[in-house]
Design a protein around this motif. Structure first.
Motif, PDB file in Angstrom:
ATOM      1  N   GLU A 115      41.027  29.081  67.121  1.00  0.00           N
ATOM      2  CA  GLU A 115      39.956  28.167  66.704  1.00  0.00           C
ATOM      3  C   GLU A 115      39.647  28.240  65.212  1.00  0.00           C
ATOM      4  O   GLU A 115      39.164  27.253  64.633  1.00  0.00           O
ATOM      5  CB  GLU A 115      38.688  28.478  67.500  1.00  0.00           C
ATOM      6  N   ASN A 116      39.928  29.380  64.569  1.00  0.00           N
ATOM      7  CA  ASN A 116      39.489  29.575  63.186  1.00  0.00           C
ATOM      8  C   ASN A 116      40.615  29.760  62.169  1.00  0.00           C
ATOM      9  O   ASN A 116      40.361  29.688  60.965  1.00  0.00           O
ATOM     10  CB  ASN A 116      38.560  30.793  63.112  1.00  0.00           C
ATOM     11  N   GLY A 117      41.823  29.995  62.636  1.00  0.00           N
ATOM     12  CA  GLY A 117      42.931  30.152  61.707  1.00  0.00           C
ATOM     13  C   GLY A 117      43.388  28.814  61.138  1.00  0.00           C
ATOM     14  O   GLY A 117      43.298  27.780  61.810  1.00  0.00           O
ATOM     15  N   ARG A 118      43.884  28.837  59.922  1.00  0.00           N
ATOM     16  CA  ARG A 118      44.434  27.648  59.294  1.00  0.00           C
ATOM     17  C   ARG A 118      45.928  27.549  59.579  1.00  0.00           C
ATOM     18  O   ARG A 118      46.563  28.541  59.933  1.00  0.00           O
ATOM     19  CB  ARG A 118      44.193  27.697  57.788  1.00  0.00           C
ATOM     20  N   LYS A 119      46.470  26.352  59.425  1.00  0.00           N
ATOM     21  CA  LYS A 119      47.886  26.125  59.697  1.00  0.00           C
ATOM     22  C   LYS A 119      48.748  27.081  58.875  1.00  0.00           C
ATOM     23  O   LYS A 119      48.547  27.218  57.663  1.00  0.00           O
ATOM     24  CB  LYS A 119      48.256  24.673  59.381  1.00  0.00           C
ATOM     25  N   ARG A 120      49.678  27.755  59.535  1.00  0.00           N
ATOM     26  CA  ARG A 120      50.607  28.712  58.943  1.00  0.00           C
ATOM     27  C   ARG A 120      49.889  29.917  58.328  1.00  0.00           C
ATOM     28  O   ARG A 120      50.415  30.589  57.438  1.00  0.00           O
ATOM     29  CB  ARG A 120      51.533  28.042  57.919  1.00  0.00           C
ATOM     30  N   GLU A 121      48.711  30.219  58.825  1.00  0.00           N
ATOM     31  CA  GLU A 121      47.964  31.388  58.381  1.00  0.00           C
ATOM     32  C   GLU A 121      48.012  32.439  59.490  1.00  0.00           C
ATOM     33  O   GLU A 121      47.605  32.184  60.616  1.00  0.00           O
ATOM     34  CB  GLU A 121      46.510  31.016  58.092  1.00  0.00           C
ATOM     35  N   ARG A 122      48.516  33.623  59.158  1.00  0.00           N
ATOM     36  CA  ARG A 122      48.552  34.702  60.145  1.00  0.00           C
ATOM     37  C   ARG A 122      47.146  35.260  60.356  1.00  0.00           C
ATOM     38  O   ARG A 122      46.230  34.996  59.582  1.00  0.00           O
ATOM     39  CB  ARG A 122      49.495  35.810  59.670  1.00  0.00           C
ATOM     40  N   THR A 123      46.989  36.057  61.382  1.00  0.00           N
ATOM     41  CA  THR A 123      45.665  36.655  61.647  1.00  0.00           C
ATOM     42  C   THR A 123      45.200  37.504  60.468  1.00  0.00           C
ATOM     43  O   THR A 123      44.004  37.559  60.171  1.00  0.00           O
ATOM     44  CB  THR A 123      45.713  37.533  62.904  1.00  0.00           C
ATOM     45  N   SER A 124      46.139  38.147  59.770  1.00  0.00           N
ATOM     46  CA  SER A 124      45.773  38.976  58.617  1.00  0.00           C
ATOM     47  C   SER A 124      45.186  38.130  57.495  1.00  0.00           C
ATOM     48  O   SER A 124      44.229  38.541  56.827  1.00  0.00           O
ATOM     49  CB  SER A 124      46.992  39.752  58.109  1.00  0.00           C
ATOM     50  N   GLY A 125      45.771  36.949  57.277  1.00  0.00           N
ATOM     51  CA  GLY A 125      45.236  36.051  56.252  1.00  0.00           C
ATOM     52  C   GLY A 125      43.852  35.551  56.620  1.00  0.00           C
ATOM     53  O   GLY A 125      42.964  35.446  55.768  1.00  0.00           O
ATOM     54  N   MET A 126      43.651  35.232  57.879  1.00  0.00           N
ATOM     55  CA  MET A 126      42.333  34.806  58.340  1.00  0.00           C
ATOM     56  C   MET A 126      41.319  35.927  58.175  1.00  0.00           C
ATOM     57  O   MET A 126      40.170  35.703  57.770  1.00  0.00           O
ATOM     58  CB  MET A 126      42.411  34.382  59.809  1.00  0.00           C
ATOM     59  N   LEU A 127      41.764  37.151  58.463  1.00  0.00           N
ATOM     60  CA  LEU A 127      40.874  38.310  58.334  1.00  0.00           C
ATOM     61  C   LEU A 127      40.429  38.497  56.886  1.00  0.00           C
ATOM     62  O   LEU A 127      39.249  38.742  56.614  1.00  0.00           O
ATOM     63  CB  LEU A 127      41.604  39.557  58.835  1.00  0.00           C
ATOM     64  N   ARG A 128      41.363  38.355  55.941  1.00  0.00           N
ATOM     65  CA  ARG A 128      40.999  38.474  54.527  1.00  0.00           C
ATOM     66  C   ARG A 128      40.086  37.337  54.092  1.00  0.00           C
ATOM     67  O   ARG A 128      39.136  37.543  53.321  1.00  0.00           O
ATOM     68  CB  ARG A 128      42.265  38.490  53.661  1.00  0.00           C
ATOM     69  N   ARG A 129      40.355  36.147  54.586  1.00  0.00           N
ATOM     70  CA  ARG A 129      39.576  34.969  54.173  1.00  0.00           C
ATOM     71  C   ARG A 129      38.143  35.021  54.708  1.00  0.00           C
ATOM     72  O   ARG A 129      37.182  34.728  53.975  1.00  0.00           O
ATOM     73  CB  ARG A 129      40.277  33.700  54.652  1.00  0.00           C
ATOM     74  N   LEU A 130      37.982  35.386  55.966  1.00  0.00           N
ATOM     75  CA  LEU A 130      36.655  35.386  56.588  1.00  0.00           C
ATOM     76  C   LEU A 130      35.901  36.698  56.372  1.00  0.00           C
ATOM     77  O   LEU A 130      34.670  36.723  56.427  1.00  0.00           O
ATOM     78  CB  LEU A 130      36.773  35.107  58.084  1.00  0.00           C
ATOM     79  N   GLY A 131      36.654  37.775  56.155  1.00  0.00           N
ATOM     80  CA  GLY A 131      36.043  39.089  56.025  1.00  0.00           C
ATOM     81  C   GLY A 131      36.010  39.814  57.353  1.00  0.00           C
ATOM     82  O   GLY A 131      35.739  39.217  58.404  1.00  0.00           O
ATOM     83  N   ALA A 132      36.288  41.111  57.308  1.00  0.00           N
ATOM     84  CA  ALA A 132      36.350  41.900  58.533  1.00  0.00           C
ATOM     85  C   ALA A 132      35.024  41.904  59.285  1.00  0.00           C
ATOM     86  O   ALA A 132      34.998  41.818  60.516  1.00  0.00           O
ATOM     87  CB  ALA A 132      36.777  43.329  58.204  1.00  0.00           C
ATOM     88  N   ASP A 133      33.913  41.975  58.563  1.00  0.00           N
ATOM     89  CA  ASP A 133      32.602  42.042  59.224  1.00  0.00           C
ATOM     90  C   ASP A 133      32.321  40.777  60.024  1.00  0.00           C
ATOM     91  O   ASP A 133      31.798  40.842  61.147  1.00  0.00           O
ATOM     92  CB  ASP A 133      31.495  42.260  58.192  1.00  0.00           C
ATOM     93  N   ALA A 134      32.678  39.611  59.459  1.00  0.00           N
ATOM     94  CA  ALA A 134      32.438  38.343  60.159  1.00  0.00           C
ATOM     95  C   ALA A 134      33.285  38.264  61.422  1.00  0.00           C
ATOM     96  O   ALA A 134      32.819  37.799  62.468  1.00  0.00           O
ATOM     97  CB  ALA A 134      32.748  37.174  59.235  1.00  0.00           C
ATOM     98  N   VAL A 135      34.529  38.739  61.332  1.00  0.00           N
ATOM     99  CA  VAL A 135      35.409  38.704  62.496  1.00  0.00           C
ATOM    100  C   VAL A 135      34.900  39.664  63.570  1.00  0.00           C
ATOM    101  O   VAL A 135      34.837  39.320  64.755  1.00  0.00           O
ATOM    102  CB  VAL A 135      36.852  39.049  62.095  1.00  0.00           C
ATOM    103  N   LEU A 136      34.519  40.842  63.173  1.00  0.00           N
ATOM    104  CA  LEU A 136      34.010  41.836  64.123  1.00  0.00           C
ATOM    105  C   LEU A 136      32.738  41.327  64.815  1.00  0.00           C
ATOM    106  O   LEU A 136      32.550  41.523  66.024  1.00  0.00           O
ATOM    107  CB  LEU A 136      33.740  43.168  63.417  1.00  0.00           C
ATOM    108  N   GLU A 137      31.886  40.678  64.055  1.00  0.00           N
ATOM    109  CA  GLU A 137      30.649  40.130  64.631  1.00  0.00           C
ATOM    110  C   GLU A 137      30.959  39.037  65.653  1.00  0.00           C
ATOM    111  O   GLU A 137      30.336  38.971  66.713  1.00  0.00           O
ATOM    112  CB  GLU A 137      29.771  39.571  63.507  1.00  0.00           C
ATOM    113  N   ALA A 138      31.949  38.207  65.339  1.00  0.00           N
ATOM    114  CA  ALA A 138      32.301  37.106  66.248  1.00  0.00           C
ATOM    115  C   ALA A 138      32.939  37.605  67.528  1.00  0.00           C
ATOM    116  O   ALA A 138      32.863  36.943  68.569  1.00  0.00           O
ATOM    117  CB  ALA A 138      33.254  36.157  65.526  1.00  0.00           C
ATOM    118  N   LEU A 139      33.566  38.776  67.469  1.00  0.00           N
ATOM    119  CA  LEU A 139      34.278  39.286  68.642  1.00  0.00           C
ATOM    120  C   LEU A 139      33.454  40.261  69.475  1.00  0.00           C
ATOM    121  O   LEU A 139      33.970  40.837  70.430  1.00  0.00           O
ATOM    122  CB  LEU A 139      35.573  39.987  68.189  1.00  0.00           C
ATOM    123  N   LYS A 140      32.187  40.403  69.166  1.00  0.00           N
ATOM    124  CA  LYS A 140      31.315  41.287  69.965  1.00  0.00           C
ATOM    125  C   LYS A 140      31.161  40.732  71.376  1.00  0.00           C
ATOM    126  O   LYS A 140      31.077  39.529  71.576  1.00  0.00           O
ATOM    127  CB  LYS A 140      29.941  41.408  69.296  1.00  0.00           C
TER     128      LYS A 140
END
Length: 218
Positions: free
Chosen positions: A193-218
């Motif tokens: 739902e949040n990754g961009r085209k041809r963006e790996r999960t690592s790129g999404m993690l850097r773009r959104l920030g680890a804290d935002a991702v961790l909060e969303a996955l609670k």
């Protein structure tokens, strides 16, 4: 070998710099049956191919195929696909390895099923399952990584072994198998739902920030 029945293998053609091709054998957890091995050996002998190379993703590449023979080699070995299906890197696990504390191979099959079930994704997803923290399944640098502990599974998300290499974030600690798979599904859906085209999960993690991702996955 006369009593062994040759088995067809799904392969992905890969063009090399020198104009030859490799065929990537799409294996599950790096395992070859006797029938698959017979197919590969007979093909190598028939076309005078000399190199079969293991990949880091626990697959095999049949190398050195001339372009004008590619179709014949594919026909000899099985069927071709444009893109290899998702795979998962696993160690031998507690059932075999003296260091293993969790059984990795059956868990690898379940993680792979979750990856297939929740797709398609913005880009490729690589998974790793390791039966202990030595992490022979490369779990810390996979999009989805599970690491066995004596009290359950640690779950990691967003790792990468690319040119922008980095460890994933830990989204679960010492959780049960059921809880680990639930976290895997939740992380994959978030990426979808949040990754961009041809963006790996690592790129999404850097773009959104680890804290935002961790909060969303609670």
């Amino acid at each position: 070998m006369n009593n062994i029945v040759a088995e067809p293998i799904m392969v992905m053609p890969v063009e090399r710099k020198d104009g030859t091709y490799a065929l990537r054998l799409c294996l599950n957890q790096g395992q070859l049956t006797a029938g698959m091995m017979k197919t590969v050996m007979e093909t190598m002998v028939k076309f005078n191919l000399t190199s079969l190379r293991a990949t880091t993703g626990q697959r095999m590449n049949l190398e050195g195929i001339p372009k004008d023979k590619l179709g014949e080699v594919i026909e000899s070995i099985g069927t071709a696909v444009e893109k290899a299906p998702p795979g998962v890197s696993v160690c031998t696990g507690a059932g075999i390895c003296k260091y293993g504390v969790q059984e990795s191979r059956s868990m690898g099959d379940k993680v792979l099923a979750a990856v297939k079930q929740n797709g398609p994704y913005p880009f490729k997803v690589k998974s790793g399952v390791s039966g202990c923290k030595i992490s022979c399944g490369l779990s810390f640098v996979r999009d989805i990584g599970l690491v066995g502990t004596p009290k359950g599974w640690d779950v990691h998300f967003g790792g990468a072994a690319t040119k922008n290499a980095g460890l994933g974030v830990q989204i679960g600690t010492k959780v049960s198998e059921e809880e680990a798979l639930d976290l895997v599904g939740k992380a994959l859906r978030f990426y979808k739902e949040n990754g961009r085209k041809r963006e790996r999960t690592s790129g999404m993690l850097r773009r959104l920030g680890a804290d935002a991702v961790l909060e969303a996955l609670k």
